[in-house]
Design an enzyme around this catalytic site. Structure first.
Site, PDB file in Angstrom:
ATOM      1  N   HIS A 186       0.823  -1.219   0.000  1.00  0.00           N
ATOM      2  CA  HIS A 186       0.000   0.000   0.000  1.00  0.00           C
ATOM      3  C   HIS A 186       0.856   1.268   0.000  1.00  0.00           C
ATOM      4  O   HIS A 186       0.365   2.340   0.329  1.00  0.00           O
ATOM      5  CB  HIS A 186      -0.906   0.024   1.232  1.00  0.00           C
ATOM      6  CG  HIS A 186      -1.760  -1.182   1.379  1.00  0.00           C
ATOM      7  ND1 HIS A 186      -2.615  -1.601   0.396  1.00  0.00           N
ATOM      8  CD2 HIS A 186      -1.892  -2.072   2.401  1.00  0.00           C
ATOM      9  CE1 HIS A 186      -3.245  -2.703   0.810  1.00  0.00           C
ATOM     10  NE2 HIS A 186      -2.811  -3.008   2.018  1.00  0.00           N
ATOM     11  N   HIS A 212      -6.987  -4.604  -1.427  1.00  0.00           N
ATOM     12  CA  HIS A 212      -6.216  -5.833  -1.605  1.00  0.00           C
ATOM     13  C   HIS A 212      -6.667  -6.576  -2.837  1.00  0.00           C
ATOM     14  O   HIS A 212      -6.365  -7.748  -3.015  1.00  0.00           O
ATOM     15  CB  HIS A 212      -6.379  -6.748  -0.387  1.00  0.00           C
ATOM     16  CG  HIS A 212      -6.140  -6.045   0.895  1.00  0.00           C
ATOM     17  ND1 HIS A 212      -7.147  -5.479   1.617  1.00  0.00           N
ATOM     18  CD2 HIS A 212      -4.993  -5.770   1.548  1.00  0.00           C
ATOM     19  CE1 HIS A 212      -6.632  -4.882   2.684  1.00  0.00           C
ATOM     20  NE2 HIS A 212      -5.335  -5.044   2.670  1.00  0.00           N
TER      21      HIS A 212
END
Lengths: 333, 238
Positions: free
Chosen positions: A57, A219
């Site tokens: 991320h 995700h």
């Protein structure tokens, strides 16, 4: 799979080694267990802020370690929460005697690992508060699920709480501020393509060439629904309407508008999105008082974006404007 | 309670078979589970890709490799054989907690840690002790994850398996047969997750779309119980 990597299982360690070499003047990268701390930690008398989550991320969370934001970040494996020993070691390393705030994104694994770490830290006499961020409106029913996911509001909470801690506000107030940011923020994202997890080697989400996934998670987990590809105008309208109606935001509200790239979308397109968002909010009488446009909370190489709106008051605006010196966000210093 | 208390010692009419679980059996169990996870890694990851985030097989394999490394290190130090069963279960649990990450780390870690606490200092456990320890471990995992039956999680395999083992112990089944029935119950629980709509974990984000897929956590839990049924009785030769 084409990626700038060596062995897939080494991606996180190789990247951490790069971070240590690139930013060793400001950050210390500890391995086994893995965590990144600001070089001047612990700061006596300052509330320390620790966050973390799966890798993939970036710049979240390691890129937000530094003055005015996080004291430490714990990177897990890709899309896998860090382990309690990582969080515990980071908490010990940054505790300056004023307590530690753990900012946790609402995912089952993150919540459990941070809970175990908080229990262990408290056993050692460290004062710990934990706030879970859950701002994703893609999930409408929180009662029969793991609850809403923590997405864009995490970046805003880390910045605002970091500024408050830098001003030597006490732990209870910094934690309350974190809950206030979470309560006043709503987000939703859209994926144009899937991401590919290095260890898996193929796309997580099967999206056709003319399909987009609304309400996608960070995700690559599927979202609220699959739709045909559409113009930026129509996509922003759908995202922003879901966000505005959820809180709800209303006429006269001043907001921080955060247009976030998911990793594979050019900045050019993010500004197209921002333009559409500005127009739509203006038509509803909502004033963008602050903004952030860029890729700050990504999902590896996924193309797409998320929009986060945070209702601002003078306190939040002032803390947002306060100096920050991290590799991911930097101003006022 | 020891094996002798259960009347399974020599001369009690049960023959020469040892009906108790030792540290060596736990090692064999963990090695069998590690092998099963390595063999089925891609299958677990594919199940997770359908309704989660495609890392369950990878994370479990990393965790079990860490467990094997820990067992080898203990062996090298000559510390694998001596001591209590509970202590070894706790060592495995802590290794999983610090190596798996995600939700599976705290859940499997808590399962083994709580089993270890329940097993206590004993150097060998009867079937009845072992069933109680498993039940304690499953309760711990359930409390950690706050999952109920039919939420489409590993609990759907673990709870029936623990109940079957306790029933087997109560009705006087042999250790091998009770473990076999426990693994069979886990398998039924795992298969029963297919039509369920997930209410916990990342799969719950999918709502109705999670139905029609087997839960990856329940699948790895079945592997764990299946490994127990194959590895534990193997050590019980006369």
């Amino acid at each position: 799979m084409k990626k700038l990597i060596n062995r897939p299982q080494d991606v996180v360690q190789d990247a951490l080694a790069g971070v240590a070499l690139a930013h060793g003047d400001r950050l210390k990268v500890h391995t086994a267990p893995d965590y990144i701390v600001r070089a001047d930690a612990p700061l006596r008398g300052k509330v320390a802020i620790v966050s973390g989550g799966g890798s993939g991320h970036e710049p979240l969370h390691g890129g937000f370690v530094g003055r005015g934001m996080l004291d430490a970040a714990c990177p897990g494996q890709i899309f896998t929460s860090p382990t309690p020993d990582q969080v515990l070691a980071a908490t010990r390393a940054v505790d300056g005697g004023a307590g530690v705030l753990l900012i946790v994104k609402n995912y089952t694994g993150d919540v459990m690992n941070f809970e175990m770490a908080a229990d262990l830290a408290r056993d050692e006499g460290i004062v710990v508060e934990s706030v879970v961020i859950d701002d994703d409106v893609a999930l409408q029913d929180g009662r029969h699920t793991a609850g809403r996911r923590g997405v864009g509001a995490t970046v805003l909470a880390e910045k605002i709480c970091g500024a408050a801690a830098e001003r030597r506000r006490p732990l209870a107030e910094v934690a309350e501020l974190c809950r206030k940011v979470n309560a006043g923020a709503r987000s939703m994202g859209v994926a144009l393509t899937s991401c590919t997890v290095p260890m898996v080697g193929k796309p997580t989400l099967e999206l056709g060439p003319d399909e987009i996934e609304f309400g996608v998670g960070i995700h690559g987990e599927p979202g609220r629904e699959r739709r045909p590809a559409a113009s930026a105008h129509d996509i922003v309208a759908a995202l922003a309407t879901a966000i505005v109606d959820d809180l709800p935001f209303g006429r006269g509200d001043r907001v921080l508008a955060f247009v976030n790239g998911l990793g594979g979308t050019p900045l050019l397109e993010l500004y197209v999105v921002y333009n559409e968002l500005h127009t739509l909010l203006a038509s509803r009488g909502i004033v963008i008082a602050r903004n952030l446009v860029g890729s700050y909370m990504t999902a590896l190489d996924m193309a797409g974006c998320s929009i986060t709106l945070l209702r601002l008051d003078d306190e939040l605006a002032a803390l947002w404007d306060a100096p920050v010196v991290t590799t991911g966000l930097r101003w006022g210093a | 309670m020891t094996a002798a208390d259960q009347g399974t010692g020599p001369g009690d009419g049960s023959g020469a078979r040892r009906e108790a679980i030792t540290r060596g059996d736990v090692v064999a169990w963990m090695r069998a589970f590690a092998a099963a996870v390595a063999r089925d890694r891609d299958h677990l990851t594919e199940l997770d890709a359908a309704i989660g985030d495609a890392d369950h097989g990878i994370n479990m394999e990393r965790g079990m490799q860490a467990v094997l490394g820990r067992l080898d290190a203990l062996d090298a130090l000559g510390e694998l054989a001596g001591g209590g069963v509970g202590e070894l279960l706790k060592t495995v649990g802590m290794t999983l907690v610090s190596s798996v990450g995600g939700a599976a780390g705290p859940l499997y870690g808590t399962l083994l840690l709580q089993m270890g606490s329940a097993a206590g200092q004993a150097s060998e456990l009867t079937l009845s002790d072992w069933a109680s320890a498993l039940a304690a471990g499953v309760s711990g995992a359930q409390a950690r994850g706050k999952a109920e039956l039919a939420d489409k999680t590993m609990i759907d395999a673990l709870v029936p398996a623990a109940e079957a083992l306790q029933a087997g112990a109560a009705s006087g089944l042999s250790l091998a047969e009770a473990l076999r029935q426990s693994a069979a119950a886990a398998q039924r629980g795992m298969e029963a997750t297919v039509p369920l709509v997930a209410r916990k974990g990342r799969a719950s984000y999918l709502g109705e779309r999670s139905a029609g897929h087997q839960d990856p956590g329940a699948t790895s839990s079945w592997l764990l119980l299946h490994a127990a049924a194959t590895a534990l009785p193997a050590g019980l030769a006369p």
